[in-house]
Design a protein around this motif. Sequence first.
Motif, short mmCIF file in Angstrom:
data_model
loop_
_atom_site.label_atom_id
_atom_site.label_comp_id
_atom_site.label_asym_id
_atom_site.label_seq_id
_atom_site.Cartn_x
_atom_site.Cartn_y
_atom_site.Cartn_z
N ASP A 35 5.16 -15.34 -5.63
CA ASP A 35 3.92 -15.72 -6.30
C ASP A 35 3.76 -15.05 -7.66
O ASP A 35 2.79 -15.31 -8.37
CB ASP A 35 2.70 -15.36 -5.43
N TYR A 36 4.70 -14.17 -8.03
CA TYR A 36 4.58 -13.41 -9.27
C TYR A 36 5.95 -13.23 -9.92
O TYR A 36 6.98 -13.34 -9.27
CB TYR A 36 3.95 -12.03 -9.00
N GLU A 37 5.91 -12.95 -11.22
CA GLU A 37 7.11 -12.53 -11.94
C GLU A 37 6.72 -11.39 -12.87
O GLU A 37 5.54 -11.03 -12.97
CB GLU A 37 7.72 -13.70 -12.73
N VAL A 38 7.69 -10.82 -13.55
CA VAL A 38 7.45 -9.64 -14.39
C VAL A 38 7.79 -9.96 -15.84
O VAL A 38 8.90 -10.40 -16.14
CB VAL A 38 8.27 -8.43 -13.90
N ALA A 39 6.81 -9.71 -16.74
CA ALA A 39 7.03 -9.83 -18.19
C ALA A 39 7.05 -8.41 -18.76
O ALA A 39 6.04 -7.90 -19.24
CB ALA A 39 5.93 -10.67 -18.83
N HIS A 40 8.20 -7.78 -18.67
CA HIS A 40 8.32 -6.37 -19.08
C HIS A 40 9.80 -6.08 -19.29
O HIS A 40 10.61 -6.33 -18.39
CB HIS A 40 7.74 -5.47 -18.01
N GLY A 41 10.17 -5.58 -20.46
CA GLY A 41 11.58 -5.31 -20.74
C GLY A 41 11.98 -3.86 -20.60
O GLY A 41 13.06 -3.48 -21.03
N GLY A 42 11.12 -3.04 -19.98
CA GLY A 42 11.39 -1.61 -19.95
C GLY A 42 11.89 -1.07 -18.64
O GLY A 42 12.13 0.14 -18.52
N TYR A 43 12.03 -1.90 -17.61
CA TYR A 43 12.55 -1.41 -16.33
C TYR A 43 13.18 -2.57 -15.57
O TYR A 43 12.95 -3.74 -15.88
CB TYR A 43 11.44 -0.75 -15.50
N GLU B 111 11.02 -8.10 -5.14
CA GLU B 111 11.20 -8.06 -3.68
C GLU B 111 9.87 -7.83 -2.96
O GLU B 111 9.67 -8.28 -1.85
CB GLU B 111 12.18 -6.95 -3.31
N ASP B 112 8.96 -7.12 -3.64
CA ASP B 112 7.65 -6.83 -3.05
C ASP B 112 6.68 -6.50 -4.20
O ASP B 112 6.62 -5.36 -4.66
CB ASP B 112 7.71 -5.67 -2.08
N PRO B 113 5.90 -7.48 -4.68
CA PRO B 113 4.98 -7.25 -5.81
C PRO B 113 3.94 -6.16 -5.54
O PRO B 113 3.38 -5.60 -6.48
CB PRO B 113 4.30 -8.61 -6.00
N ASN B 114 3.71 -5.84 -4.25
CA ASN B 114 2.75 -4.77 -3.93
C ASN B 114 3.23 -3.40 -4.40
O ASN B 114 2.44 -2.46 -4.46
CB ASN B 114 2.51 -4.74 -2.42
N ARG B 115 4.50 -3.30 -4.76
CA ARG B 115 5.00 -2.04 -5.31
C ARG B 115 4.45 -1.80 -6.71
O ARG B 115 4.39 -0.66 -7.17
CB ARG B 115 6.53 -2.06 -5.34
N LEU B 116 4.08 -2.87 -7.39
CA LEU B 116 3.47 -2.73 -8.72
C LEU B 116 1.95 -2.75 -8.64
O LEU B 116 1.28 -2.07 -9.43
CB LEU B 116 3.93 -3.88 -9.63
N LEU B 117 1.44 -3.53 -7.74
CA LEU B 117 -0.01 -3.65 -7.57
C LEU B 117 -0.30 -3.51 -6.07
O LEU B 117 -0.20 -4.49 -5.34
CB LEU B 117 -0.50 -5.00 -8.11
N PRO B 118 -0.61 -2.31 -5.60
CA PRO B 118 -0.64 -2.05 -4.15
C PRO B 118 -1.87 -2.63 -3.45
O PRO B 118 -2.67 -1.92 -2.84
CB PRO B 118 -0.65 -0.52 -4.09
N LEU B 119 -1.99 -3.94 -3.51
CA LEU B 119 -3.12 -4.60 -2.88
C LEU B 119 -3.10 -4.38 -1.37
O LEU B 119 -4.16 -4.20 -0.75
CB LEU B 119 -3.10 -6.09 -3.21
N ASP B 120 -1.91 -4.41 -0.77
CA ASP B 120 -1.84 -4.23 0.68
C ASP B 120 -2.40 -2.87 1.10
O ASP B 120 -3.13 -2.76 2.09
CB ASP B 120 -0.39 -4.39 1.17
N ALA B 121 -2.12 -1.83 0.31
CA ALA B 121 -2.59 -0.49 0.65
C ALA B 121 -4.10 -0.35 0.48
O ALA B 121 -4.78 0.23 1.34
CB ALA B 121 -1.87 0.55 -0.20
N VAL B 122 -4.64 -0.88 -0.62
CA VAL B 122 -6.08 -0.73 -0.83
C VAL B 122 -6.87 -1.63 0.13
O VAL B 122 -8.00 -1.29 0.51
CB VAL B 122 -6.48 -1.00 -2.30
N ALA C 268 13.17 -5.01 -12.85
CA ALA C 268 12.07 -5.54 -12.05
C ALA C 268 12.52 -6.05 -10.68
O ALA C 268 11.70 -6.61 -9.94
CB ALA C 268 11.38 -6.67 -12.82
N GLY C 269 13.78 -5.88 -10.34
CA GLY C 269 14.28 -6.42 -9.08
C GLY C 269 13.50 -5.91 -7.88
O GLY C 269 13.14 -6.66 -6.98
N PHE C 270 13.21 -4.60 -7.85
CA PHE C 270 12.49 -4.02 -6.71
C PHE C 270 11.07 -4.58 -6.63
O PHE C 270 10.51 -4.74 -5.54
CB PHE C 270 12.44 -2.50 -6.84
N ALA C 271 10.49 -4.90 -7.78
CA ALA C 271 9.12 -5.42 -7.80
C ALA C 271 9.08 -6.86 -7.31
O ALA C 271 8.14 -7.26 -6.62
CB ALA C 271 8.56 -5.33 -9.21
#
Length: 349
Positions: free
Chosen positions: A270-278, A285-296, A280-283
């Motif tokens: 449902d998401y992709e990453v627009a960022h050239g500084g890291y 695989e699980d977008p919650n690693r960038l935006l921890p909605l599941d945790a909150v 993004a493969g791990f993100a």
Amino acid sequence: MTKVRVVHYLNQFFAGIGGEDKAGTPPSARPGPVGPGVALEQALGGAAEVVGTVVCGDGRFADDMDETAGALLTLIERFAPDVVIAGPAFSSGRYGLACARVCHDVATMLGRSAITAMHPENAAVESYRRDVVIVPTAPSALGMNDALRALARLALKLGRGGALGPAADEGYLPRGRRLNVRAEGSASSRALDMLLARLRHAPFVSEVPLPRYDRVPPPPPIAEAARMRLALVTESGLVPPGNPDRLEWVRASKWLKYPIGARRHLAVGDYEVAHGGYDAGFALEDPNRLLPLDAVRELERRGEIGAVLDDYYVTCGNHGILSQMAMHAREIAADLRARKVDAVLLVAT
């Protein structure tokens, strides 16, 4: 005396083509002045002539800088200019980056003089100020006349092959260059004079101005976390598929917000990453690693926090210009305050 040949660069808005709906306008060229170029030619007086205007949409330039810059350079070269004037761009981030890049390429690849103008907090300033002559302007086009007069004065000097003096004397933004000049008195005596002036509370100008950084006091802790409204903010570049609002992957000129709604977590795909500084493969695989909605959401379920705002805020921090990032922060904070947010979880990469 032969007139100085000037080529003027404009975006689609100032060229009269249209607004954001025409931001994809490809590079083109027209003879003579267009839009603010008419007033620019008047400011140049009879000493110079705007022989051509080169135009490109801000979105087109931002989406493919290298190819578009090359096409613009070809169009500019055909007019055989003595000097190229870009803008003024004022506070427009994409327009400012285009103006600065055009001037940089004209100087380095064509060997011609070039100058632009924009507000000192434009994102392009910190990226290009060392390589491009930039005249400071007001934040908006209300300062157009003053900007054009300043551009005309310096462009005439550059177009005639003259060298610019120090930034403080000529009126352009400092470029971080130190030039040798003959001064009256030794360094120690000049330093002592400044110290005595400071002790007398008299005005003086430092020869080595130092950068200034904000001191941000930590806010007080939330008194009742179980009742607070929490917002999620990230500079990770997490956007919906296709990056519909064209968040830049480097030197972002904007921030965006997207709905979370009642989602319990962010789903893969449902998401992709627009960022050239890291990487993004791990993100992905699980977008919650960038935006921890599941945790909150789990904290919300347990009653440890009150509620989660139904939108998240995002920009890209890759090579972010300090002044531009500060502007993003002020704007996001104002929006959060208007929505009665008590606390922010800011996720970096």
